[in-house]
Design an enzyme around this catalytic site. Structure first.
Site, mmCIF file in Angstrom:
data_model
loop_
_atom_site.group_PDB
_atom_site.id
_atom_site.type_symbol
_atom_site.label_atom_id
_atom_site.label_comp_id
_atom_site.label_asym_id
_atom_site.label_seq_id
_atom_site.Cartn_x
_atom_site.Cartn_y
_atom_site.Cartn_z
ATOM 1 N N GLY A 100 1.229 -1.536 0.032
ATOM 2 C CA GLY A 100 0.023 0.008 -0.156
ATOM 3 C C GLY A 100 0.445 1.384 -0.153
ATOM 4 N N GLY A 102 2.867 4.182 1.261
ATOM 5 C CA GLY A 102 3.107 3.212 2.113
ATOM 6 C C GLY A 102 3.852 5.326 3.307
ATOM 7 N N ASP A 269 4.095 -4.935 -7.042
ATOM 8 C CA ASP A 269 3.830 -3.459 -6.781
ATOM 9 C C ASP A 269 4.740 -2.319 -7.311
ATOM 10 O OD1 ASP A 269 5.783 -4.496 -4.938
ATOM 11 O OD2 ASP A 269 5.886 -2.184 -4.041
HETATM 12 P P1 AMP Z 1 9.264 0.836 -2.536
HETATM 13 O O1 AMP Z 1 9.311 -0.938 -3.260
HETATM 14 O O2 AMP Z 1 10.057 0.943 -2.471
HETATM 15 O O3 AMP Z 1 8.527 1.303 -4.535
HETATM 16 O O4 AMP Z 1 8.015 0.534 -1.539
HETATM 17 C C1 AMP Z 1 7.640 -0.519 -1.243
HETATM 18 C C2 AMP Z 1 6.385 -0.377 0.246
HETATM 19 O O5 AMP Z 1 7.006 0.239 0.759
HETATM 20 C C3 AMP Z 1 5.482 0.334 -0.277
HETATM 21 O O6 AMP Z 1 4.548 0.109 0.399
HETATM 22 C C4 AMP Z 1 5.790 2.111 -0.144
HETATM 23 O O7 AMP Z 1 4.906 2.717 0.767
HETATM 24 C C5 AMP Z 1 6.395 1.600 1.757
HETATM 25 N N1 AMP Z 1 7.686 2.050 1.494
HETATM 26 C C6 AMP Z 1 9.317 2.786 1.429
HETATM 27 N N2 AMP Z 1 9.411 3.573 1.541
HETATM 28 C C7 AMP Z 1 8.569 3.932 2.484
HETATM 29 C C8 AMP Z 1 8.317 4.920 4.083
HETATM 30 N N3 AMP Z 1 9.655 6.136 4.015
HETATM 31 N N4 AMP Z 1 7.563 5.204 4.713
HETATM 32 C C9 AMP Z 1 6.918 3.704 4.600
HETATM 33 N N5 AMP Z 1 6.405 3.419 3.529
HETATM 34 C C10 AMP Z 1 7.896 3.108 2.825
HETATM 35 MG MG MG Z 2 6.486 1.356 -4.804
#
Ligand code: AMP
Ligand code: MG
Length: 520
Positions: A100, A102, A269
């Site tokens: 989701g 985040g 995602d």
């Molecule tokens: P990514 O593969 O980097 O796009 O992120 C994978 C998941 O981690 C996604 O659900 C993002 O929303 C969450 N995410 C990455 N960085 C953060 C953060 N600093 N705070 C909260 N959620 C994060």
């Molecule tokens: Mg992502």
């Protein structure tokens, strides 16, 4: 400023009934309402006027306090209800459950010139989907997303866009190399814009939970809103929808291969349902041409997301999407047919793309072998992909013996070109010259065509890092310079000639240049 606000996503899809902002599993809902976190002392660094124009926003709005407050979490426009989206995903080949938004918060949807857009903040604070993280983003990764997404747009690569880059005035703790050395960095927020931020994982989450009811609602909504040329939803139309997603995904990846872009984290995602490049994390640009290269240190062992594997991963991700959509169709064959088509189309489209990089307008049955032979040459020693293809357009028919000289600037260590390697190159230029005889275009025409396909300027890894180092000191001149230059990546722009150069030696092993982690 009057914006033509709409709220299709939240008005047509089931939402999370809980409005308190704490981390949780959200069932049976596509989103949760959540307000951006207010920030200490926001400061605008840069705005994209071309994106603003597309949204019908004028310069005075972009420069206004209202806009700054809106894009840094301190003001929510009337009649809008910000929300974070629920999705899951396969990360590095494994189902990861609920992920989701985040740290992304959708502010609102709006229409302009009959186009629908979602305006989203990245780094605007915690949401129910933040899991163990803080919902924030640091300046370095925000600069990288801001510059690269706009650069990709101007390269003609389907992508989400960026509207603004601002400092929050807050500090964010990060362990950049995952080595136990955490440090405070400047917090920042990028305003991202896309027709939709739906991802493969948006559908997978409902299939994984066997919530076929919500799955169907979301797929029907997607087709109605974003694939409106398709007929009303039915089993047959679901397959058509999947087929179109597969086509767009392939087109996007063929563009990546053309310009030498490596996404770095092709988890499901991070795969847009609209075939847009999304979520600029530890991405990178090929300097030396190398199928095995990945910028992502988190993936340095397995190299799952290396340059040469991106088309295969696109296919793997589409398999996951097919599995997610299967309950709506309950037949395997139509999905298999689409995935087979992806494979054959990949062969056709990448051959066509490579032909265009070589300035070949006509088709010849030996083109595949000519291209294979070129790739063998490019791998003989470290050869800069961007410079090689750009300079190749200077090739003149009947002058094969000058070929090697024309592309010499692309070699990182020219002394590595031994007599034997030089001979292999010469043989290739002979073949290329012979092949060009079949073409009807003149040298000048071919050059012009090639220069529309092979960019002169891309956001090299070290360039983004220079912009970041300066920005951390409060100087934003390089951001502006790169932003301006990357608006016209195919133009000569002699005033920016210094950026048409190989990666400098200091950048070869520097953190942020060749090594990037997911920490952002
Ligand atoms: P990514 O593969 O980097 O796009 O992120 C994978 C998941 O981690 C996604 O659900 C993002 O929303 C969450 N995410 C990455 N960085 C953060 C953060 N600093 N705070 C909260 N959620 C994060
Ligand atoms: Mg992502």
């Amino acid at each position: 400023m009057e914006l033509n606000i709409s709220n299709n996503f939240i008005e047509n899809l089931p939402g999370d009934p809980i409005i308190n902002n704490y981390r949780r599993q959200v069932n049976g809902a596509c989103y949760s309402f959540v307000y951006p976190k207010s920030t200490a002392s926001p400061e605008m660094i840069h705005t994209s006027m071309s994106m603003a124009k597309t949204l019908g926003m004028d310069a005075s709005f972009l420069n206004s306090k209202e806009f700054l407050e809106m894009v840094t979490g301190n003001k929510v426009l009337p009649h809008t209800k910000p929300y974070a989206m629920c999705y899951g995903g396969h990360q590095f080949g494994h189902w990861a459950g609920q992920l989701g938004d985040g740290r992304a918060i959708n502010l609102f949807e709006m229409a302009h010139n009959n186009k629908q857009w979602t305006v989203q903040l990245k780094g605007a604070g915690e949401t129910p989907y933040s899991r163990s993280a803080d919902g924030l983003a640091v300046l370095r990764s925000s600069i990288r997303e801001y510059l690269c997404s706009e650069a990709m747009h101007h390269l003609g690569v389907p992508t989400t866009r960026a509207l603004s880059l601002a400092l929050t005035g807050d500090e964010v703790l990060r362990d950049m190399l995952y080595d136990g050395n955490s440090a405070y960095e400047k917090g920042a927020i990028v305003t991202r814009v896309a027709p939709s931020f739906l991802r493969f994982g948006s559908y997978e989450i409902f299939a994984a939970r066997e919530d076929h009811k919500t799955l169907k609602i979301l797929v029907d909504f997607t087709i109605k809103q974003h694939f409106s040329h398709l007929e009303n939803p039915s089993k047959h139309v679901y397959v058509q929808f999947f087929s179109e997603v597969a086509k767009r995904t392939l087109d996007m990846i063929v563009h990546w291969q053309r310009v030498g872009f490596v996404h770095g984290v092709m988890n499901t995602d991070n795969m847009s349902i609209l075939g847009l490049t999304i979520d600029y994390g530890p991405y990178g640009w090929l300097e030396g041409f190398d199928f095995g290269w990945t910028p992502n240190t988190t993936d340095s062992q397995q190299k799952r997301y290396r340059y040469g594997n991106q088309p295969n991963i696109g296919l793997w991700n589409l398999y996951q999407l097919a599995n997610a959509l299967y309950p709506l169709v309950e037949e395997v064959e139509p999905f298999e047919a689409v995935l087979e088509t992806y494979k054959t189309n990949f062969e056709i489209k990448s051959l066509q793309m490579m032909r265009s990089k070589l300035g070949l307008q006509l088709e010849d049955e030996k083109d595949n072998s000519l291209i294979q032979a070129l790739e063998d040459c490019l791998l003989l020693s470290e050869t800069d992909m961007t410079i090689f293809f750009r300079n190749l357009s200077n090739f003149k028919r009947g002058k094969a013996s000058e070929g090697l000289k024309i592309v010499t600037d692309a070699f990182y260590i020219p002394t590595e070109i031994s007599a034997e390697k030089a001979q292999q190159w010469k043989d290739w230029f002979d073949r290329y010259d012979f092949r060009l005889e079949k073409e009807t275009t003149s040298d000048d025409q071919r050059q012009e065509q090639m220069n529309r396909i092979n960019p002169k300027y891309v956001l090299r890894n070290y360039m983004a890092q220079l912009a970041i180092d300066e920005a951390n000191k409060g100087n934003y001149g390089i951001i502006d310079e790169l932003f301006e230059m990357l608006k016209k990546p195919y133009n000569e722009q002699p005033q920016y000639q210094k950026w048409f150069a190989k990666r400098p030696d200091w950048a070869r092993h520097k953190v942020g240049c060749s090594m990037l982690s997911c920490s952002s």
